[in-house]
Design an enzyme around this catalytic site. Structure first.
Site, PDB file in Angstrom:
ATOM      1  CG  ASP A 229      -5.729  -5.539   2.496  1.00  0.00           C
ATOM      2  OD1 ASP A 229      -6.164  -6.691   2.727  1.00  0.00           O
ATOM      3  OD2 ASP A 229      -5.750  -5.020   1.356  1.00  0.00           O
TER       4      ASP A 229
ATOM      5  CB  SER B 235      -0.948  -0.038   1.207  1.00  0.00           C
ATOM      6  OG  SER B 235      -1.914   0.994   1.121  1.00  0.00           O
TER       7      SER B 235
ATOM      8  CG  HIS C 161      -4.331  -0.856  -0.743  1.00  0.00           C
ATOM      9  ND1 HIS C 161      -4.085  -0.775   0.605  1.00  0.00           N
ATOM     10  CD2 HIS C 161      -4.857  -2.094  -0.953  1.00  0.00           C
ATOM     11  CE1 HIS C 161      -4.440  -1.912   1.190  1.00  0.00           C
ATOM     12  NE2 HIS C 161      -4.905  -2.717   0.260  1.00  0.00           N
TER      13      HIS C 161
END
Length: 198
Positions: free
Chosen positions: A138, A18, A45
């Site tokens: 995540d 991310s 992401h």
């Protein structure tokens, strides 16, 4: 030498990141050899509703063919795939991709957990998963699933991650079973992904 990513055992590599992930991938992905014998699937992401330029950004720097993953596409060895924005990317048990508009996970769609968990179900102990820098958790549950299936779990060293939240969560979720390496060592591991010499 016992390679961390032994292509005799590893049949696919999934990578998630991310915040700071693009910079990390620019250090890692150019290390992939042109004769890499496995598919490599990357999920970063991205803001929903935006066109992804990642295949265009990385293609000049990577020796492999680079593309965005498509619905019902079979994973091919020696190909670098990027998850498209706005959809969860799943790997089915028949080792094809599928796309889903299910709700976001950890506020993210695509979510690393969804990719890692479905890839673990599809590849079992022959999967390798790598979790990079990021600002939420995540990927942690996905790494735990890969660990339960006997796969190889790698985490970027949190000490050098731009934002260590994601790799730290991954380490907690795997109960210390993850291999923790800085980007330079991870790049060496990718460089060793070559067909076995007969």
């Amino acid at each position: 030498m016992n390679a961390i990513l032994d292509p005799h055992r590893v049949q696919a590599l999934v990578i998630g990141g991310s915040a700071g992930g693009i910079e990390a991938l620019l250090q890692l992905l150019p290390a992939l050899p042109a004769d890499c014998p496995i598919p490599v699937v990357v999920l970063v992401h991205l803001p929903d509703g935006h066109y992804s330029l990642l295949p265009d950004v990385f293609a000049p720097h990577v020796a492999l063919p680079v593309k965005e993953a498509d619905e019902k596409e079979a994973l091919s060895p020696g190909t670098l795939y990027f998850a498209p924005p706005g959809y969860h990317l799943l790997i089915e048990r028949n080792r094809t991709f599928s796309l889903s508009t299910e709700p976001p996970v950890h506020y993210s769609r695509p979510a690393i957990d969804v990719l890692f968990e479905t890839a673990a179900d599809a590849y079992g102990p022959t999967l390798a998963a790598l979790l990079l820098t990021g600002a939420n958790e995540d990927g942690a549950a996905g790494l735990a699933q890969v660990t339960r299936h006997g796969g190889t779990v790698l985490v970027q060293d949190p000490a050098e991650a731009r934002i260590p939240t994601m790799p730290l969560a991954g380490l907690r979720a795997t109960g210390g079973q993850a291999i923790v390496l800085p980007l330079a060592s991870l790049a060496l591991a990718l460089r060793a992904l070559r067909p076995e010499e007969r």
